[in-house]
Structure formats: structure tokens, C-alpha cells
Write an enzyme that holds these catalytic residues in place. Sequence first.
Site, short mmCIF file in Angstrom:
data_model
loop_
_atom_site.label_atom_id
_atom_site.label_comp_id
_atom_site.label_asym_id
_atom_site.label_seq_id
_atom_site.Cartn_x
_atom_site.Cartn_y
_atom_site.Cartn_z
N THR A 1 -9.60 19.68 -1.69
CA THR A 1 -8.56 18.66 -1.57
C THR A 1 -8.37 18.34 -0.09
OG1 THR A 1 -6.22 18.16 -1.84
CG2 THR A 1 -6.79 20.50 -1.69
N GLY A 2 -8.26 17.07 0.22
CA GLY A 2 -8.07 16.68 1.62
C GLY A 2 -8.64 15.29 1.87
N THR A 3 -8.84 14.99 3.12
CA THR A 3 -9.38 13.68 3.50
C THR A 3 -10.83 13.57 3.03
OG1 THR A 3 -9.76 14.76 5.62
CG2 THR A 3 -7.95 13.19 5.51
N GLY A 4 -10.99 12.91 1.90
CA GLY A 4 -12.27 12.93 1.18
C GLY A 4 -13.47 12.52 2.01
N ARG B 1 -13.02 2.28 -3.09
CA ARG B 1 -13.26 3.55 -2.38
C ARG B 1 -13.31 4.74 -3.36
NH1 ARG B 1 -10.47 8.71 -1.84
NH2 ARG B 1 -10.89 9.52 0.22
N VAL B 2 -14.28 5.60 -3.16
CA VAL B 2 -14.39 6.83 -3.95
C VAL B 2 -14.36 8.00 -2.96
CG1 VAL B 2 -15.89 8.20 -5.45
CG2 VAL B 2 -15.71 5.73 -5.80
N THR C 1 -4.16 16.11 -5.09
CA THR C 1 -5.32 16.26 -5.97
C THR C 1 -5.22 17.61 -6.68
OG1 THR C 1 -6.72 14.89 -4.61
CG2 THR C 1 -7.84 16.63 -5.84
N1 ASP Z 1 -9.78 14.52 -1.61
C1 ASP Z 1 -9.10 13.43 -2.27
C2 ASP Z 1 -9.81 12.14 -1.93
O1 ASP Z 1 -10.15 11.95 -0.78
C3 ASP Z 1 -7.68 13.30 -1.88
C4 ASP Z 1 -6.87 14.55 -2.05
O2 ASP Z 1 -7.37 15.64 -2.01
O3 ASP Z 1 -5.67 14.42 -2.27
O4 ASP Z 1 -9.96 11.32 -2.80
#
Ligand code: ASP
Length: 344
Positions: free
Chosen positions: A261-264, A238-239, A210
Site C-alpha cells: 500500500t502506498g504511492t503506486g 490510471r492504474v 488500500t
Molecule cells: N497503492 C495504491 C495505488 O497506488 C494506493 C494505496 O495504497 O492506497 O493505487
Amino acid sequence: MNISRSILAGVIMLGSIVESSFSQDGKPVAIVIHGGAGTIRRETMTPEREKAYREALEQALKTGYDILKKGGTSLDAVEATIRVMEDSPLFNAGKGAVFTAEGTNELDAAIMDGATLKAGSVAGLKRIKNPITLARNVMEHSPHVMMVGNGAETFARQRGLEFVDPSYFRTEHRWNQLQEAKKREQQPASEPSQDKKPGGLEDDEFKFGTVGCVALDRFGNLAAGTSTGGTTNKKYGRVGDAPIIGAGTYANNKTCGVSCTGTGEYFIRSVVGHDVSALMEYRGMSVKEAAELVVMDKLVKMGGDGGLIAMDNKGNIAMPFNTSGMYRGYIDINGTVVIQIYRE
Ligand code: ASP
């Protein structure tokens, strides 16, 4: 030294100094970006790939910084910087986005103006070349904050935004990641739950990408933006957190701008962006203390992986992450240029 040479120097030697980090009328400006956190290890990175990422981060930083130096707004800098990363196939945003379980690309983005607390966000886009620009249009040319799917694309058409064929977003690398995730999903079935990583991926396969940006302009205004394809193998519309104001994206001149950024799913449940701001506003923490507490303590305890970039209204920068790496870089108010990938 001109800016592009000095940024290049920053790539080679961390902490190099740009001649001055002031706009033409002498007001301090600063910019910070990320290109995603995740399992990014020196041992598995080729020199060519590392060079490509560093160059892309440098180009994105330079784009936003040039706008700020010329007296442009933080919103302009954030949008332009993120567009550069959306157009690069290296990042999970725009071209190069990850695939959904159906083999499509569905893009989310958000932008927020710290001066007015206005925000715009979009989700589930399939044909808009630059989602961050549509998010900004939602903020500036509609009475709404969030638009999704076909409705958002109808609005984009009215606003004259650039559409692309869905195949534009495809890269082989991301397609192969989807095949890997699907294989893994077929292994011993277990009930999906919020205690597990979504998408059939385990910790080690979590590769993000991201993109996000926070900028401080000569007017003292902060803006933040985030753009993403979400997570590989995501299902059923999914959002993630990126377009959720207060979770993946937040900006407030009183406190800071944040892009995550990470596990949304975990970032949404932890309301990460607003949490960092609230710790500063109500507990008087510095941006570094607040960001560290949320990413390294609260998120870790919940089981969430990732990181964020944050900058306060004085230009102080924090970039905590609890994964092995995070593509990131900044030019601060002293003109120090930094581009980093791993835990240094
Ligand atoms: N945070 C983003 C999501 O969960 C994924 C990512 O950061 O790469 O959509």
C-alpha cells in the site's frame, strides 16, 4: 477462550495469545492484513474512528482465520478477508473507495496463489461490488492474468458476479478529499512528473486505505491479495500497483506472500512485491530483512511512501512502512494476535 474474544483482547492488549493457531488437524496457519498506510496520526484520530478501524480490522482477521482454522485454503481466506474490508466504508477498496478526477470510483484488485504462481487481476472497474472476487475468477476461470474496464465487467457478468450502481461506492469523506485535492491542484501550476506525488496531493494529504491480505494454510500454501480504489484525483484511466503482479501483489511458496500500500507509481517502478521475494530467493534474506530493505531503503531513496505486509512459508511476518501509520494486524502461527495503527 474463543477466537473472537481473544482477538478483542488483542485489540486492547497487543500480543495476546489465541489458544492455538493450528488447523483442526494440527498444521500451523497464519494470516496478516493491512488496511492502508499513510498519514495516520494519534493526534488527529478520534477515539470513535480508531475504534471503528480496530473493529473492522478485527472482523476481517477473524473471517480469514476461521477459514484457515477449519482447514480452508489460503486463497479462500484471502478472498473472504478482503471482501470484508471491501464492504466496509472505512477503507479505500470497494465501498468507500477514493474518487478519480472525473468524480467516479475505479477499482483495482489482484490475487496470487503461491503454490502454482497463478494470478488474477482486474483494473478500472466501476460496478463490481467485490473486485477481489473478480480477480480470483480471472485466475481460475480464464486463460488470462489481467482484465480491465468494460471487458472485465463483461467477464464478471458471465461469471455471475454481483454488480452495484456506481453510487454504492460513494462516501462523503472520500468526496471531500477529492474537492480538497482539486483545490490544491489549482495552486501554482507545475508540470506533472514522476518525481512528484500524483493526484495534486502533497505528502501530508496522502491518505491511503488500500486493503491487503496474506495467508498461510494447513497445506503450507501462501496466497496474497490486494484491493484498492487507487489514489484520490487519479486521471485518465490510471492504474496503480495493487493489480500489477510483482509490484503491489505477489506470492510464491518458495519465499513469501506480499501485499503493498502506498504511492503506486513508486511501487510499480520498484517492483516491490517481487523484489522482496527475490531478495529472499537469491540473497537468502529473511522475510523481515528483505521487506525492510525494500520499504525503508530502496523506496525511501526513490521518494515512495507506504508499506507492505509479507509472510514467509513458515509463517514469519513483516509489516514495514515508511509513513506515520499503517492499519495492520495478524494472527501468527503461535496464536499471537496483534492489531496496530501507528508506529508503536
Ligand atoms: N497503492 C495504491 C495505488 O497506488 C494506493 C494505496 O495504497 O492506497 O493505487
